[in-house]
Design a protein around this motif. Structure first.
Motif, short mmCIF file in Angstrom:
data_model
loop_
_atom_site.label_atom_id
_atom_site.label_comp_id
_atom_site.label_asym_id
_atom_site.label_seq_id
_atom_site.Cartn_x
_atom_site.Cartn_y
_atom_site.Cartn_z
N GLU A 177 -52.58 32.44 29.52
CA GLU A 177 -52.62 33.79 28.95
C GLU A 177 -52.67 33.75 27.43
OE1 GLU A 177 -49.28 35.92 30.50
OE2 GLU A 177 -49.98 35.84 32.57
N VAL A 178 -52.87 32.57 26.88
CA VAL A 178 -52.92 32.41 25.42
C VAL A 178 -54.37 32.25 24.97
CG1 VAL A 178 -52.28 30.95 23.47
CG2 VAL A 178 -50.63 31.37 25.30
N PHE A 179 -54.79 33.10 24.07
CA PHE A 179 -56.18 33.08 23.59
C PHE A 179 -56.24 32.97 22.07
CE2 PHE A 179 -55.91 35.48 27.54
CZ PHE A 179 -56.75 34.72 28.35
N GLN A 180 -55.23 32.31 21.52
CA GLN A 180 -55.20 32.03 20.09
C GLN A 180 -54.43 30.73 19.88
OE1 GLN A 180 -52.88 35.68 19.28
NE2 GLN A 180 -51.41 34.38 18.21
N LYS A 181 -54.57 30.14 18.72
CA LYS A 181 -53.90 28.89 18.43
C LYS A 181 -52.41 29.13 18.19
CE LYS A 181 -54.14 24.78 15.50
NZ LYS A 181 -54.80 24.13 14.33
N ILE A 182 -51.58 28.35 18.90
CA ILE A 182 -50.13 28.42 18.74
C ILE A 182 -49.62 27.01 18.50
CG2 ILE A 182 -47.94 28.91 19.88
CD1 ILE A 182 -49.22 31.11 21.41
N GLU A 183 -48.71 26.85 17.57
CA GLU A 183 -48.15 25.55 17.26
C GLU A 183 -46.64 25.56 17.38
OE1 GLU A 183 -49.47 24.47 13.39
OE2 GLU A 183 -51.54 24.06 14.02
N VAL A 184 -46.07 24.42 17.78
CA VAL A 184 -44.63 24.27 17.85
C VAL A 184 -44.05 24.45 16.45
CG1 VAL A 184 -42.73 22.68 18.32
CG2 VAL A 184 -44.69 22.78 19.87
N GLY A 185 -43.00 25.25 16.33
CA GLY A 185 -42.39 25.56 15.05
C GLY A 185 -42.82 26.90 14.49
N GLU A 186 -43.83 27.51 15.11
CA GLU A 186 -44.36 28.79 14.63
C GLU A 186 -43.55 29.95 15.19
OE1 GLU A 186 -48.67 31.16 14.65
OE2 GLU A 186 -48.42 29.28 15.75
N LYS A 187 -43.35 30.99 14.38
CA LYS A 187 -42.72 32.22 14.84
C LYS A 187 -43.80 33.28 15.02
CE LYS A 187 -38.15 31.59 12.72
NZ LYS A 187 -37.16 32.13 11.78
N ILE A 188 -43.86 33.87 16.20
CA ILE A 188 -44.90 34.86 16.49
C ILE A 188 -44.28 36.11 17.11
CG2 ILE A 188 -46.63 33.06 16.88
CD1 ILE A 188 -46.34 33.61 19.89
N LYS A 189 -45.04 37.20 17.06
CA LYS A 189 -44.64 38.42 17.74
C LYS A 189 -45.06 38.32 19.20
CE LYS A 189 -47.06 42.17 17.10
NZ LYS A 189 -47.65 43.38 16.48
N ALA A 190 -44.14 38.63 20.10
CA ALA A 190 -44.45 38.58 21.53
C ALA A 190 -43.81 39.79 22.23
CB ALA A 190 -43.94 37.27 22.15
N PHE A 191 -44.14 39.95 23.50
CA PHE A 191 -43.64 41.09 24.27
C PHE A 191 -43.10 40.59 25.61
CE2 PHE A 191 -46.82 42.50 21.34
CZ PHE A 191 -46.30 43.66 20.79
#
Length: 275
Positions: A177-191
């Protein structure tokens, strides 16, 4: 020592050639090394410091702030691995030591891991613990589907990305369900997608329900304002859509459907363009 691992407001008692001695709550003194002084401090002045132990395990104050205080988590890089444990970068001159017995899994130099800062009551020093599940709260009844949270990505598995929420809860973003680059250590907005029986949270990056399509539609409009035309339509491959827009084909089709109904775009055999 009650000040250990915390940010403290302490009074300057006196100065020496080594630095300033600060007054602790129990009446003892603590050294703030000279390298941390600006030069205009005065006796009796209150100063904000972090308290931990130096390389000889002596309590010491510094004006730097680590990325995590005692009883807090942070994603840290392993700087050095020894047969006794790992030394983690937490933003201070002295690295945080994670004993081998406190590792959730063997660590590798250069990789990032979720570590909790803890007080070792036997040695009276701060250590790191990567067995994070011992501290995770499983009562997630306070979370509702659709709720926005800050997700601190701390691990990638075959299933997806593990995330820390509010320093206490664990969430998972499924990889498909991920369609963008995500890296360990990153803080992102989620639901929050749903609460699981084991107390963990399923998360997703896009907002839940109709709002998701509105956000996707807005993204497509922004791209079209710049590029004027997108060589994408409902028969385009999922890979092509993901590469150009970072979204799934289902999300794309629902978004352009909304834009088409609102007469914002024109759909042709070659792609989409603004009306």
């Amino acid at each position: 020592m009650e000040e250990l691992g915390k940010i403290n407001q302490l009074l300057i008692n006196r100065f020496t050639a080594n630095g300033a001695y600060l007054a602790l709550h129990n009446g003892d003194e603590l050294l703030l090394p000279k390298s941390y002084l600006k030069g205009d401090e005065k006796e009796g002045q209150e100063i904000e410091v972090f308290v931990y132990t130096d390389s000889e395990d002596r309590p010491v104050a510094v004006t730097n702030r680590p990325i995590a205080l005692v009883d807090e988590f942070a994603v840290m890089e392993a700087k050095e691995i020894t047969k006794f444990g790992a030394f983690m970068d937490w933003g201070l001159m002295k690295d945080l030591f994670v004993p081998m017995a406190e590792m959730a899994k063997p660590m590798e130099k250069g990789n990032h891991y979720l570590v909790r800062v803890c007080k070792d009551f036997q040695t009276n020093r701060l250590i790191g613990v990567s067995k994070y599940e011992d501290f995770i709260i499983t009562d997630t009844q306070g979370f509702q589907a659709g709720q926005e949270v800050e997700a601190w990505i701390f691990d990638e598995t075959d299933l997806g990305f593990k995330a820390l929420i509010e320093n206490n809860f664990e969430g998972l973003i499924f990889k498909n369900e991920v369609f963008q680059k995500i890296e360990v250590g990153e803080k992102i907005k989620a639901f929050v997608k749903k609460r699981r029986e084991d107390g963990k949270l399923d998360l997703q990056i896009q907002p839940i329900g109709r709002e998701k399509y509105e956000e996707g539609a807005e993204k497509i409009l922004e791209v079209l304002k710049v590029q004027k035309f997108l060589p994408l339509h409902d028969k385009s491959s999922p890979d092509a859509i993901k590469e150009l827009l970072g979204m799934s084909k289902k999300h794309f089709k629902q978004s352009i459907g909304q834009l088409y109904s609102a007469k914002k775009i024109k759909i042709t055999d070659e792609g989409i363009e603004l009306v």
